[in-house]
Scaffold this motif. Sequence first.
Motif, PDB file in Angstrom:
ATOM      1  N   ARG A   5      -8.390   4.740   5.258  1.00  0.00           N
ATOM      2  CA  ARG A   5      -7.638   3.775   4.767  1.00  0.00           C
ATOM      3  C   ARG A   5      -6.163   3.708   3.862  1.00  0.00           C
ATOM      4  O   ARG A   5      -6.774   4.197   3.048  1.00  0.00           O
ATOM      5  N   ASP A   6      -4.984   3.403   3.855  1.00  0.00           N
ATOM      6  CA  ASP A   6      -4.064   3.562   2.928  1.00  0.00           C
ATOM      7  C   ASP A   6      -4.809   2.608   1.850  1.00  0.00           C
ATOM      8  O   ASP A   6      -5.374   2.090   1.281  1.00  0.00           O
ATOM      9  N   ARG A   7      -3.989   2.935   0.881  1.00  0.00           N
ATOM     10  CA  ARG A   7      -4.073   2.551  -0.708  1.00  0.00           C
ATOM     11  C   ARG A   7      -3.958   0.893  -0.825  1.00  0.00           C
ATOM     12  O   ARG A   7      -4.460   0.101  -1.325  1.00  0.00           O
ATOM     13  N   ASP A  76       4.526  -2.927  10.500  1.00  0.00           N
ATOM     14  CA  ASP A  76       3.212  -3.495   9.447  1.00  0.00           C
ATOM     15  C   ASP A  76       1.840  -2.697   9.835  1.00  0.00           C
ATOM     16  O   ASP A  76       1.726  -3.447  11.228  1.00  0.00           O
ATOM     17  N   LEU A  77       0.668  -2.595   8.918  1.00  0.00           N
ATOM     18  CA  LEU A  77      -0.782  -2.651   9.244  1.00  0.00           C
ATOM     19  C   LEU A  77      -1.336  -3.456   8.805  1.00  0.00           C
ATOM     20  O   LEU A  77      -2.475  -3.512   9.133  1.00  0.00           O
ATOM     21  N   ASP A  78      -0.589  -4.163   8.077  1.00  0.00           N
ATOM     22  CA  ASP A  78      -1.273  -5.543   7.374  1.00  0.00           C
ATOM     23  C   ASP A  78      -1.208  -6.850   8.298  1.00  0.00           C
ATOM     24  O   ASP A  78       0.191  -7.516   7.832  1.00  0.00           O
ATOM     25  N   LEU A 123       1.681   4.577  -1.514  1.00  0.00           N
ATOM     26  CA  LEU A 123       0.167   3.251  -1.135  1.00  0.00           C
ATOM     27  C   LEU A 123      -0.869   4.289   0.173  1.00  0.00           C
ATOM     28  O   LEU A 123      -0.711   3.319   1.064  1.00  0.00           O
ATOM     29  N   LEU A 124       0.855   4.610   0.728  1.00  0.00           N
ATOM     30  CA  LEU A 124       0.140   5.348   1.817  1.00  0.00           C
ATOM     31  C   LEU A 124      -1.086   6.108   1.868  1.00  0.00           C
ATOM     32  O   LEU A 124      -1.965   5.981   1.186  1.00  0.00           O
ATOM     33  N   ALA A 125      -1.608   6.515   2.741  1.00  0.00           N
ATOM     34  CA  ALA A 125      -3.000   6.550   3.110  1.00  0.00           C
ATOM     35  C   ALA A 125      -2.929   8.232   2.589  1.00  0.00           C
ATOM     36  O   ALA A 125      -1.838   8.526   3.004  1.00  0.00           O
ATOM     37  N   PRO A 126      -4.149   8.662   1.601  1.00  0.00           N
ATOM     38  CA  PRO A 126      -3.916   9.835   1.497  1.00  0.00           C
ATOM     39  C   PRO A 126      -4.277  10.763   2.004  1.00  0.00           C
ATOM     40  O   PRO A 126      -4.666  11.283   2.986  1.00  0.00           O
ATOM     41  N   GLY A 127      -2.570  12.012   1.997  1.00  0.00           N
ATOM     42  CA  GLY A 127      -2.241  13.222   2.403  1.00  0.00           C
ATOM     43  C   GLY A 127      -1.992  12.801   3.888  1.00  0.00           C
ATOM     44  O   GLY A 127      -1.466  13.502   4.819  1.00  0.00           O
TER      45      GLY A 127
END
Length: 208
Positions: A5-7, A76-78, A123-127
């Motif tokens: 999940r992104d931040r 956007d993903l939201d 704010l992307l998903a870590p990594g």
Amino acid sequence: MSSRRDRWAELTGGQDGEEYARRFARLAEAGHDVHGEAAFCDALSEPAARILDAGCGTGRVAIRLAELGHRCTGVDLDRSMLAVARREAPALEWIHGDLAHLDALGLDPGFDLVLAAGNVVPLLAPGTEPVVVRRLAALLRPGGLLVSGMGLDAAHLPLPEPTVTLTDYDHWCAEAGLTLRQRCATWSGDPFHEGGGYAVSVHVRPAA
């Protein structure tokens, strides 16, 4: 889609679209300039530029750029954010998708400018950050620009601590074939100084 999940989703649960739109409406009503990002990008662009707003949210920036005559697409993903964007500007192209998987969305490359404003990268998903930068760079035409804005400390982020440094970001851009052209402290173009809390970066894909 990314399994992480992104931040942003962790912070909001993907249900923040209407409140986010209301917050900027209140700022505009109070006399604040809410179009700094669009003005910055417009000044960098030729007329009728093809622009991708990556992490477009409610579409505030892309809608303004379209009003200025540019050809805009938002991703956007939201879904709650995109619902607002589609309501406010149904004629524009709004795409639901993960920036880490832009290559699967069928976007034609050759954008004049790709924008990642609003702390998109932190704010992307870590990594996933290096992958996203590489995907964004791949959509640029030769000579095209990647423009990003990001907080560098907790005072400029909706997070307790920064997740990305400028050294990291410039390294990912270099790996993607981009060169730093300009860096400012604000969307108004104020000079950037080391140790500042916010950075607006302009990277260019060298002409072939």
